[in-house]
Design an enzyme around this catalytic site. Structure first.
Site, PDB file in Angstrom:
ATOM      1  N   ARG A   1       8.308  -9.463   5.083  1.00 62.07           N
ATOM      2  CA  ARG A   1       7.331  -9.394   3.985  1.00 62.07           C
ATOM      3  C   ARG A   1       7.959  -9.856   2.671  1.00 62.07           C
ATOM      4  O   ARG A   1       7.348 -10.581   1.897  1.00 62.07           O
ATOM      5  CB  ARG A   1       6.763  -7.978   3.836  1.00 62.07           C
ATOM      6  CG  ARG A   1       5.855  -7.867   2.616  1.00 62.07           C
ATOM      7  CD  ARG A   1       5.168  -6.527   2.486  1.00 62.07           C
ATOM      8  NE  ARG A   1       4.187  -6.339   3.532  1.00 62.07           N
ATOM      9  CZ  ARG A   1       4.071  -5.240   4.246  1.00 62.07           C
ATOM     10  NH1 ARG A   1       4.874  -4.220   4.031  1.00 62.07           N
ATOM     11  NH2 ARG A   1       3.150  -5.154   5.174  1.00 62.07           N
TER      12      ARG A   1
ATOM     13  N   THR B   1       7.365   4.859   8.666  1.00 64.64           N
ATOM     14  CA  THR B   1       8.642   4.519   8.036  1.00 64.64           C
ATOM     15  C   THR B   1       9.551   5.743   8.078  1.00 64.64           C
ATOM     16  O   THR B   1      10.712   5.658   7.743  1.00 64.64           O
ATOM     17  CB  THR B   1       8.403   4.140   6.559  1.00 64.64           C
ATOM     18  OG1 THR B   1       7.588   5.157   5.965  1.00 64.64           O
ATOM     19  CG2 THR B   1       7.703   2.814   6.433  1.00 64.64           C
TER      20      THR B   1
ATOM     21  N   LYS C   1       5.411  -3.905  11.900  1.00 68.49           N
ATOM     22  CA  LYS C   1       4.797  -2.887  12.755  1.00 68.49           C
ATOM     23  C   LYS C   1       3.297  -3.151  12.935  1.00 68.49           C
ATOM     24  O   LYS C   1       2.784  -3.133  14.048  1.00 68.49           O
ATOM     25  CB  LYS C   1       5.033  -1.482  12.164  1.00 68.49           C
ATOM     26  CG  LYS C   1       6.519  -1.137  12.065  1.00 68.49           C
ATOM     27  CD  LYS C   1       6.760   0.250  11.498  1.00 68.49           C
ATOM     28  CE  LYS C   1       6.369   0.417  10.054  1.00 68.49           C
ATOM     29  NZ  LYS C   1       7.137  -0.429   9.113  1.00 68.49           N
ATOM     30  N   THR C   2       2.609  -3.415  11.810  1.00 72.67           N
ATOM     31  CA  THR C   2       1.172  -3.690  11.876  1.00 72.67           C
ATOM     32  C   THR C   2       0.921  -4.967  12.673  1.00 72.67           C
ATOM     33  O   THR C   2       0.009  -5.038  13.502  1.00 72.67           O
ATOM     34  CB  THR C   2       0.605  -3.871  10.443  1.00 72.67           C
ATOM     35  OG1 THR C   2       1.047  -2.767   9.668  1.00 72.67           O
ATOM     36  CG2 THR C   2      -0.891  -3.947  10.439  1.00 72.67           C
TER      37      THR C   2
ATOM     38  N   ASP D   1      -1.521   3.586  10.623  1.00 72.38           N
ATOM     39  CA  ASP D   1      -0.354   3.278   9.792  1.00 72.38           C
ATOM     40  C   ASP D   1       0.054   4.567   9.068  1.00 72.38           C
ATOM     41  O   ASP D   1      -0.785   5.442   8.848  1.00 72.38           O
ATOM     42  CB  ASP D   1      -0.770   2.192   8.776  1.00 72.38           C
ATOM     43  CG  ASP D   1       0.438   1.457   8.223  1.00 72.38           C
ATOM     44  OD1 ASP D   1       1.560   1.697   8.705  1.00 72.38           O
ATOM     45  OD2 ASP D   1       0.255   0.642   7.296  1.00 72.38           O
TER      46      ASP D   1
HETATM   47  P1  ADP Z   1       4.766  -3.360   8.455  1.00 74.82           P
HETATM   48  O1  ADP Z   1       3.511  -2.934   9.149  1.00 74.82           O
HETATM   49  O2  ADP Z   1       6.002  -3.018   9.239  1.00 74.82           O
HETATM   50  O3  ADP Z   1       4.868  -2.884   7.028  1.00 74.82           O
HETATM   51  P2  ADP Z   1       3.629  -6.011   8.686  1.00 74.82           P
HETATM   52  O4  ADP Z   1       3.366  -6.094  10.137  1.00 74.82           O
HETATM   53  O5  ADP Z   1       2.459  -5.775   7.795  1.00 74.82           O
HETATM   54  O6  ADP Z   1       4.779  -4.950   8.388  1.00 74.82           O
HETATM   55  O7  ADP Z   1       4.380  -7.373   8.273  1.00 74.82           O
HETATM   56  C1  ADP Z   1       4.396  -7.855   6.957  1.00 74.82           C
HETATM   57  C2  ADP Z   1       4.269  -9.366   6.948  1.00 74.82           C
HETATM   58  O8  ADP Z   1       5.519  -9.910   7.376  1.00 74.82           O
HETATM   59  C3  ADP Z   1       3.218  -9.891   7.919  1.00 74.82           C
HETATM   60  O9  ADP Z   1       2.041 -10.228   7.281  1.00 74.82           O
HETATM   61  C4  ADP Z   1       3.841 -11.141   8.498  1.00 74.82           C
HETATM   62  O10 ADP Z   1       3.412 -12.263   7.755  1.00 74.82           O
HETATM   63  C5  ADP Z   1       5.313 -10.976   8.289  1.00 74.82           C
HETATM   64  N1  ADP Z   1       6.035 -10.663   9.531  1.00 74.82           N
HETATM   65  C6  ADP Z   1       6.437  -9.451   9.961  1.00 74.82           C
HETATM   66  N2  ADP Z   1       7.120  -9.534  11.106  1.00 74.82           N
HETATM   67  C7  ADP Z   1       7.172 -10.846  11.425  1.00 74.82           C
HETATM   68  C8  ADP Z   1       7.771 -11.579  12.508  1.00 74.82           C
HETATM   69  N3  ADP Z   1       8.477 -10.957  13.440  1.00 74.82           N
HETATM   70  N4  ADP Z   1       7.605 -12.913  12.526  1.00 74.82           N
HETATM   71  C9  ADP Z   1       6.913 -13.527  11.553  1.00 74.82           C
HETATM   72  N5  ADP Z   1       6.354 -12.902  10.485  1.00 74.82           N
HETATM   73  C10 ADP Z   1       6.471 -11.579  10.415  1.00 74.82           C
END
Ligand code: ADP
Length: 352
Positions: A219, A160, A66-67, A111
């Protein structure tokens, strides 16, 4: 709780390495094709009109991107992004300070947006709708409301727990997208990409083995890759083969289905102590010395989505799939069968 290796939650210590592995644009962002295709169109359309993108809500479990997507949106909109989170904004003044310093068409990423206080959330309504803030000066009879005009901006919220957002807030997001767990092939691709960046020799089979145990979450995949790489460097010649990956992941106690010791404790308890279930969440909570909220929010979703745990009106039950896993991988006796959704205890080991 966050010391679990296979949690999708972020570890503080991972911030930097995550940044270095984070995809920078839509091309590098693997999987989630439907969501990605839609967002690409919305971004392109907004850009052509010279307007900000509609307010966007990204939902889904932690660690799914998401981030990352919020940053990619900013990148493709050629605009600035300010990043904050629900718990970091305590007062209306905090959000007012951020909003009044935004550049036209830029992005505010919040977030854990479901954790904003009610006050702050309601204060955001006019900002989202009219790009205006109502500021109250003075108090009592002398109180006056002044309308402060903001520049057009996009609020990108990540959550989430979309169910916790109140309807009026949710309705103010023009774009609402849900990210799903990733399939094996996408995770393999993400792992190969990360291995390149980490300059690690990862074989296709090694990537497959790590992907299998990553609970559909990038992640977690990246985290396991880094831990397995440690084993490869210390116990092997640096190359991540299937054998090495299997060995390392076994040492890390993450099994073939991506289950960790706590997941297994839950399944073992229902199977061994409660004849396969149903067992009430409160009973489980006391038996495991774990809060019911934690069980429901942290442990159960993955077990349920993998078909290893079933929620029934009378409590939690294991499934035939769980029994297969516990018997074949952990050598437990086959003392329970599930027929028509009912667990029956045979009291002896059933020959198959
Ligand atoms: P969330 O905000 O949903 O908790 P993040 O965007 O922080 O998740 O993603 C966590 C890590 O996973 C990121 O740093 C990235 O390295 C990896 N990641 C997430 N989605 C992808 C994707 N679609 N392709 C490649 N790496 C990804």
């Amino acid at each position: 709780m966050s010391s679990r290796l296979i949690t999708g939650d972020k570890f503080e210590s991972e911030k930097e390495v995550e940044l270095s592995l984070r995809p920078k644009n839509f091309t590098e962002f693997t999987g989630q094709e439907k969501v990605k295709d839609k967002i690409k169109v919305f971004v392109e359309a907004a850009k052509r009109r010279g307007e900000p993108l509609d307010h966007t809500l990204l939902c889904g479990p932690p660690g799914l991107g998401k981030t990352t997507l919020a940053h990619i949106i900013a990148h493709h909109m050629d605009t600035e992004i300010k990043v904050t989170s629900g718990p970091a904004i305590n007062r209306k003044g905090d959000i007012a300070a951020i909003l009044t310093s935004m550049k036209p068409n830029s992005i505010l990423f919040i977030d854990e947006i479901h954790r904003l206080s009610r006050d702050v959330e309601e204060y955001l309504y006019s900002a989202m709708e009219d790009f205006a803030l109502d500021i109250v000066t003075g108090d009592g009879l002398g109180a006056r409301t002044m309308r402060f005009q903001l520049v057009p901006f996009t609020l990108v919220g990540a959550t989430t727990r979309a169910g916790l957002l109140k309807a009026p807030f949710r309705d103010r997001f023009g774009i609402v997208e849900r990210l799903n767990f990733y399939d094996r092939a996408s995770l393999v691709q993400i792992l190969e990409h990360s291995a390149d960046r980490l300059k690690t020799n990862l074989t296709a089979e090694g990537a497959e083995e790590i992907a299998k145990r990553s609970r559909g979450t990038p992640r977690i995949a990246n985290r396991l890759l880094r831990r397995v790489r440690d084993y490869a460097e210390v116990k092997g010649d640096g190359k991540i083969t299937t054998e090495l990956a299997k060995y390392a992941l076994d040492q890390l106690e993450v099994d073939q289905l991506g289950l960790d010791p706590m997941d297994r404790k839950i399944l073992f308890l229902i199977y061994e102590k409660f004849g396969g279930g149903p067992v009430g969440i409160d009973t489980m909570s006391s038996a495991l010395s774990e809060e019911t909220d934690t069980l429901e929010e942290v442990y159960e979703p993955f077990l349920i989505q993998e078909g290893l745990l079933q929620k029934t009106p009378r409590g939690r039950m294991v499934t035939s799939l769980t029994i297969e896993h516990l018997v074949t991988v952990y050598g437990l006796p086959r003392t329970v069968t599930i027929r028509n959704g009912v667990a029956s205890q045979t009291g002896f080991d059933i020959e198959t």
